[in-house]
Motif scaffolding. Sequence first.
Motif, PDB file in Angstrom:
ATOM      1  N   ILE A  56       0.526  -1.090  -0.415  1.00  0.00           N
ATOM      2  CA  ILE A  56      -0.141  -0.239  -0.385  1.00  0.00           C
ATOM      3  C   ILE A  56       0.493   1.246   0.202  1.00  0.00           C
ATOM      4  CG2 ILE A  56      -1.745   1.115   1.416  1.00  0.00           C
ATOM      5  CD1 ILE A  56      -3.099  -1.426   2.256  1.00  0.00           C
ATOM      6  N   ALA A  57       1.787   1.614   1.022  1.00  0.00           N
ATOM      7  CA  ALA A  57       3.047   2.527   0.379  1.00  0.00           C
ATOM      8  C   ALA A  57       3.996   2.451  -0.018  1.00  0.00           C
ATOM      9  CB  ALA A  57       4.243   2.519   2.192  1.00  0.00           C
ATOM     10  N   ALA A  58       3.638   1.578  -1.093  1.00  0.00           N
ATOM     11  CA  ALA A  58       4.591   1.400  -2.196  1.00  0.00           C
ATOM     12  C   ALA A  58       3.234   2.018  -3.571  1.00  0.00           C
ATOM     13  CB  ALA A  58       4.866   0.060  -3.256  1.00  0.00           C
ATOM     14  N   THR A  59       2.547   2.030  -3.439  1.00  0.00           N
ATOM     15  CA  THR A  59       0.922   2.210  -4.341  1.00  0.00           C
ATOM     16  C   THR A  59       1.110   3.894  -4.310  1.00  0.00           C
ATOM     17  OG1 THR A  59      -0.100  -0.163  -4.682  1.00  0.00           O
ATOM     18  CG2 THR A  59      -1.628   2.297  -5.049  1.00  0.00           C
ATOM     19  N   VAL A  60       1.496   4.434  -2.551  1.00  0.00           N
ATOM     20  CA  VAL A  60       1.071   6.161  -1.799  1.00  0.00           C
ATOM     21  C   VAL A  60       2.561   6.535  -2.510  1.00  0.00           C
ATOM     22  CG1 VAL A  60       0.835   7.320  -0.554  1.00  0.00           C
ATOM     23  CG2 VAL A  60      -0.617   5.171  -0.301  1.00  0.00           C
ATOM     24  N   LEU A  61       3.172   6.102  -2.669  1.00  0.00           N
ATOM     25  CA  LEU A  61       4.663   7.164  -3.519  1.00  0.00           C
ATOM     26  C   LEU A  61       4.497   6.999  -4.922  1.00  0.00           C
ATOM     27  CD1 LEU A  61       7.322   5.323  -0.997  1.00  0.00           C
ATOM     28  CD2 LEU A  61       6.550   7.297  -0.547  1.00  0.00           C
ATOM     29  N   THR A  62       4.438   5.844  -5.477  1.00  0.00           N
ATOM     30  CA  THR A  62       3.838   5.859  -6.770  1.00  0.00           C
ATOM     31  C   THR A  62       3.031   6.207  -7.380  1.00  0.00           C
ATOM     32  OG1 THR A  62       2.668   3.886  -6.997  1.00  0.00           O
ATOM     33  CG2 THR A  62       4.892   3.062  -7.323  1.00  0.00           C
ATOM     34  N   GLY A  63       2.099   6.951  -6.468  1.00  0.00           N
ATOM     35  CA  GLY A  63       0.772   8.265  -7.188  1.00  0.00           C
ATOM     36  C   GLY A  63       1.274   9.619  -6.923  1.00  0.00           C
ATOM     37  N   SER A  64       2.548   9.907  -6.124  1.00  0.00           N
ATOM     38  CA  SER A  64       3.231  10.993  -5.610  1.00  0.00           C
ATOM     39  C   SER A  64       4.114  11.018  -7.151  1.00  0.00           C
ATOM     40  CB  SER A  64       4.342  10.686  -4.013  1.00  0.00           C
ATOM     41  OG  SER A  64       2.525  10.363  -3.410  1.00  0.00           O
ATOM     42  N   PRO A  65       4.380  12.561  -7.198  1.00  0.00           N
ATOM     43  CA  PRO A  65       5.131  13.495  -7.950  1.00  0.00           C
ATOM     44  C   PRO A  65       6.483  13.114  -7.283  1.00  0.00           C
ATOM     45  CG  PRO A  65       3.101  14.491  -7.518  1.00  0.00           C
ATOM     46  CD  PRO A  65       2.919  13.463  -6.751  1.00  0.00           C
ATOM     47  N   GLY A  66       7.339  12.716  -7.977  1.00  0.00           N
ATOM     48  CA  GLY A  66       8.426  12.980  -7.089  1.00  0.00           C
ATOM     49  C   GLY A  66       8.923  11.264  -6.911  1.00  0.00           C
ATOM     50  N   GLU A  68       8.294   8.705  -7.261  1.00  0.00           N
ATOM     51  CA  GLU A  68       7.145   7.716  -8.261  1.00  0.00           C
ATOM     52  C   GLU A  68       8.635   6.404  -8.147  1.00  0.00           C
ATOM     53  OE1 GLU A  68       8.019  10.276  -9.795  1.00  0.00           O
ATOM     54  OE2 GLU A  68       5.485  10.134 -10.149  1.00  0.00           O
ATOM     55  N   LEU A  69       9.853   6.308  -8.526  1.00  0.00           N
ATOM     56  CA  LEU A  69      10.979   4.822  -8.283  1.00  0.00           C
ATOM     57  C   LEU A  69      11.123   4.708  -6.740  1.00  0.00           C
ATOM     58  CD1 LEU A  69      13.485   4.390 -10.048  1.00  0.00           C
ATOM     59  CD2 LEU A  69      14.606   6.086  -9.573  1.00  0.00           C
ATOM     60  N   ALA A  70      10.963   5.885  -6.018  1.00  0.00           N
ATOM     61  CA  ALA A  70      11.096   4.809  -4.523  1.00  0.00           C
ATOM     62  C   ALA A  70       9.737   3.933  -4.494  1.00  0.00           C
ATOM     63  CB  ALA A  70      10.578   5.869  -3.991  1.00  0.00           C
ATOM     64  N   GLY A  71       8.208   4.194  -4.856  1.00  0.00           N
ATOM     65  CA  GLY A  71       7.339   3.474  -4.961  1.00  0.00           C
ATOM     66  C   GLY A  71       7.340   1.817  -6.113  1.00  0.00           C
ATOM     67  N   TRP A  72       7.937   2.086  -6.976  1.00  0.00           N
ATOM     68  CA  TRP A  72       8.893   1.140  -7.561  1.00  0.00           C
ATOM     69  C   TRP A  72       9.408  -0.315  -6.814  1.00  0.00           C
ATOM     70  CZ3 TRP A  72       5.598  -0.659 -11.506  1.00  0.00           C
ATOM     71  CH2 TRP A  72       4.835  -0.125 -11.972  1.00  0.00           C
ATOM     72  N   THR A  73      10.987   1.031  -5.835  1.00  0.00           N
ATOM     73  CA  THR A  73      11.842  -0.044  -6.155  1.00  0.00           C
ATOM     74  C   THR A  73      10.992  -0.561  -4.423  1.00  0.00           C
ATOM     75  OG1 THR A  73      13.220   2.026  -6.692  1.00  0.00           O
ATOM     76  CG2 THR A  73      14.304   0.689  -4.874  1.00  0.00           C
ATOM     77  N   LEU A  74      10.437  -0.131  -3.968  1.00  0.00           N
ATOM     78  CA  LEU A  74       9.749  -1.010  -2.438  1.00  0.00           C
ATOM     79  C   LEU A  74       8.413  -2.256  -2.950  1.00  0.00           C
ATOM     80  CD1 LEU A  74       9.309  -0.459   0.402  1.00  0.00           C
ATOM     81  CD2 LEU A  74       7.662   1.051   0.347  1.00  0.00           C
ATOM     82  N   ALA A  75       8.318  -1.631  -4.053  1.00  0.00           N
ATOM     83  CA  ALA A  75       7.477  -2.382  -4.351  1.00  0.00           C
ATOM     84  C   ALA A  75       8.301  -3.783  -5.033  1.00  0.00           C
ATOM     85  CB  ALA A  75       6.522  -2.165  -5.890  1.00  0.00           C
ATOM     86  N   LEU A  76       8.685  -3.563  -6.064  1.00  0.00           N
ATOM     87  CA  LEU A  76       9.876  -4.366  -6.354  1.00  0.00           C
ATOM     88  C   LEU A  76      11.082  -5.224  -5.863  1.00  0.00           C
ATOM     89  CD1 LEU A  76      10.878  -5.906  -8.506  1.00  0.00           C
ATOM     90  CD2 LEU A  76      12.969  -4.679  -9.134  1.00  0.00           C
ATOM     91  N   THR A  77      10.973  -4.836  -4.313  1.00  0.00           N
ATOM     92  CA  THR A  77      12.012  -4.989  -3.212  1.00  0.00           C
ATOM     93  C   THR A  77      10.895  -6.056  -2.078  1.00  0.00           C
ATOM     94  OG1 THR A  77      12.865  -3.257  -2.668  1.00  0.00           O
ATOM     95  CG2 THR A  77      13.132  -4.722  -0.360  1.00  0.00           C
ATOM     96  N   VAL A  78       9.851  -5.561  -1.891  1.00  0.00           N
ATOM     97  CA  VAL A  78       9.086  -6.830  -0.908  1.00  0.00           C
ATOM     98  C   VAL A  78       8.707  -7.864  -2.181  1.00  0.00           C
ATOM     99  CG1 VAL A  78       6.275  -6.746  -0.222  1.00  0.00           C
ATOM    100  CG2 VAL A  78       7.835  -4.958  -0.009  1.00  0.00           C
ATOM    101  N   SER A  79       8.553  -7.861  -3.520  1.00  0.00           N
ATOM    102  CA  SER A  79       8.538  -8.833  -4.447  1.00  0.00           C
ATOM    103  C   SER A  79       9.562  -9.543  -4.061  1.00  0.00           C
ATOM    104  CB  SER A  79       7.826  -8.347  -5.512  1.00  0.00           C
ATOM    105  OG  SER A  79       6.283  -7.574  -5.822  1.00  0.00           O
ATOM    106  N   VAL A  80      10.187  -9.341  -4.592  1.00  0.00           N
ATOM    107  CA  VAL A  80      11.802 -10.272  -4.114  1.00  0.00           C
ATOM    108  C   VAL A  80      12.044 -11.154  -2.909  1.00  0.00           C
ATOM    109  CG1 VAL A  80      14.231 -10.148  -4.629  1.00  0.00           C
ATOM    110  CG2 VAL A  80      12.668  -9.232  -6.403  1.00  0.00           C
ATOM    111  N   LEU A  81      11.602  -9.740  -2.242  1.00  0.00           N
ATOM    112  CA  LEU A  81      12.105 -10.608  -0.723  1.00  0.00           C
ATOM    113  C   LEU A  81      10.847 -11.462  -0.293  1.00  0.00           C
ATOM    114  CD1 LEU A  81      13.590  -7.767   1.387  1.00  0.00           C
ATOM    115  CD2 LEU A  81      15.007  -9.901   0.752  1.00  0.00           C
TER     116      LEU A  81
END
Length: 155
Positions: A56-66, A68-81
């Motif tokens: 949910i935090a990653a989704t909120v971050l990807t929707g925030s201007p500037g 987006e990269l942090a949101g995608w990184t968080l989502a990818l990190t959760v998925s890989v881990l």
Amino acid sequence: MTASFLILTPPGEPAATESAAFVRDGFRWTAFFFPALWLLAHRLWLWGAIALALQIAATVLTGSPGLELAGWTLALTVSVLTALEGPYALARAREASDWTLRSVITARDLETAEHIYYSEHAPPEKPAAYALPASDTSSKAAPPPAIGLLGYDGD
């Protein structure tokens, strides 16, 4: 391609029980694409709730201007881990519930791992009882003496 399988048995069960759990230790694609759902489906409630909150935090971050990269990184990190460490977390949760880690087996697939494990932990077979040959009761003659040869009956 080979994989490692962790074999766990329920509390109080013998090693050769049919209720043994075979957990493949390796990357899980379903855990990669659906981390929170995979964890919750395997009853890892705490980890599932944490993964859901992070998603949910990653989704909120990807929707925030500037951010987006942090949101995608968080989502990818959760998925890989989750995909890499989820099976290990599953085995640790079972060990915390008094399951016993019996073995780690490397095999091509689950069927081969089961065959290897159960062949190593099969209950020992009882040796065949050797029947002594029946003595010939038709002749009443005593066997000749065996001079110094024990067990020699004169044949």
